[in-house]
Enzyme design. Structure first.
Site, mmCIF file in Angstrom:
data_model
loop_
_atom_site.group_PDB
_atom_site.id
_atom_site.type_symbol
_atom_site.label_atom_id
_atom_site.label_comp_id
_atom_site.label_asym_id
_atom_site.label_seq_id
_atom_site.Cartn_x
_atom_site.Cartn_y
_atom_site.Cartn_z
ATOM 1 N N LYS A 86 0.855 -1.195 0.000
ATOM 2 C CA LYS A 86 0.000 0.000 0.000
ATOM 3 C C LYS A 86 0.888 1.241 0.000
ATOM 4 O O LYS A 86 1.770 1.389 0.858
ATOM 5 C CB LYS A 86 -0.877 -0.019 1.245
ATOM 6 C CG LYS A 86 -2.213 0.660 1.074
ATOM 7 C CD LYS A 86 -3.029 0.435 2.329
ATOM 8 C CE LYS A 86 -4.464 0.836 2.167
ATOM 9 N NZ LYS A 86 -5.190 0.741 3.449
HETATM 10 O O1 G3P Z 1 -8.193 1.318 4.243
HETATM 11 C C1 G3P Z 1 -8.279 2.502 4.950
HETATM 12 C C2 G3P Z 1 -9.524 3.291 4.731
HETATM 13 O O2 G3P Z 1 -10.604 2.451 4.583
HETATM 14 C C3 G3P Z 1 -9.677 4.385 5.768
HETATM 15 O O3 G3P Z 1 -10.917 4.471 6.353
HETATM 16 O O4 G3P Z 1 -12.427 5.104 8.198
HETATM 17 O O5 G3P Z 1 -10.017 5.829 8.272
HETATM 18 O O6 G3P Z 1 -11.597 6.852 6.645
HETATM 19 P P1 G3P Z 1 -11.249 5.630 7.409
#
Ligand code: G3P
Length: 226
Positions: A86
């Site tokens: 990633k």
């Molecule tokens: O894979 C990471 C992404 O899904 C982040 O999610 O909830 O931190 O905006 P969030």
């Protein structure tokens, strides 16, 4: 649409894999910190996740310059056959993606918020691109509309000539906060939704299913007593 699980928790992964819907996992530094992860255990932890999951496991680099990202990416990819590295959507991230893709290493380009960013990621040879839906909603903008634009734009082109091992890019709807995001992502044709454990659990639920089950149980009691 495939489901990835957005977590670093081995318990959550084990349980969700048993439901049969999990085709991969995405992790990030925030998710690893959330489970109390320690730096010295990180590689072993990723290896464990890779052994539990029947598909790509995204593990994030933490470097900011391209050469360090490439070195970290190579090290992460060497941990297991199903690691996807990633990499954040920056100019250094694009350079690292191109170099890693040239070596046949799969990259998931993260923190993507626009069509031009997604096309840049695809051209750099990313195997996956992760538009964030919820983070747009957090600032009162429409994350689903941005996701729809990215899916539609990428579908206009064939990126197999630039991807690792001749594979085309897949769109991962990320930053998913609720089952409605999942519904919308599926309707607009996202290839994958990466969802937190709690949201995936909610995706299996519906109030009418719960009510229907209660009604069947009550009627079955009547049958037993007849
Ligand atoms: O894979 C990471 C992404 O899904 C982040 O999610 O909830 O931190 O905006 P969030």
């Amino acid at each position: 649409m495939k489901f990835f699980l957005d977590t670093a928790s081995l318990d959550e992964i084990t349980e969700a894999v048993s439901w049969g819907a999990v085709a991969g996992v995405t992790t990030n530094p925030t998710l690893y910190a959330k489970i109390g992860g320690k730096l010295q255990d990180f590689e072993q932890h990723i290896k464990k996740i890779c052994s539990l999951v029947p598909g790509p496991v995204s593990a994030e680099v933490d470097a900011a310059d391209a050469q360090s990202m490439i070195a970290q990416g190579r090290a992460l990819a060497a941990l297991a056959d199903n690691v996807a590295v990633k990499v954040p959507m920056t100019l250094s991230g694009l350079a690292a993606t191109r170099a890693l893709a040239n070596e046949g290493i799969e990259v998931n380009m993260t923190l993507v918020f626009s069509v031009p960013q997604a096309i840049m990621a695809a051209r750099a040879g990313a195997r996956f691109v992760s538009p964030f839906v919820g983070r747009f909603d957090d600032i009162a903008e429409d994350g689903i509309e941005q996701l729809a634009n990215i899916v539609a734009a990428l579908h206009n082109y064939d990126f197999r000539d630039v991807g690792p091992k001749g594979q085309s890019i897949e769109v991962i709807a990320a930053s998913i906060r609720n089952p409605n995001h999942v519904t919308q992502a599926a309707l607009l044709g996202a290839d994958i939704a990466t969802v937190p454990f709690g949201v995936l659990k909610k995706c299996a639920e519906h109030p009418l299913t719960t009510n229907g089950l209660a009604a069947f149980a009550a009627d079955w009691e009547k049958v037993k007593q007849a």
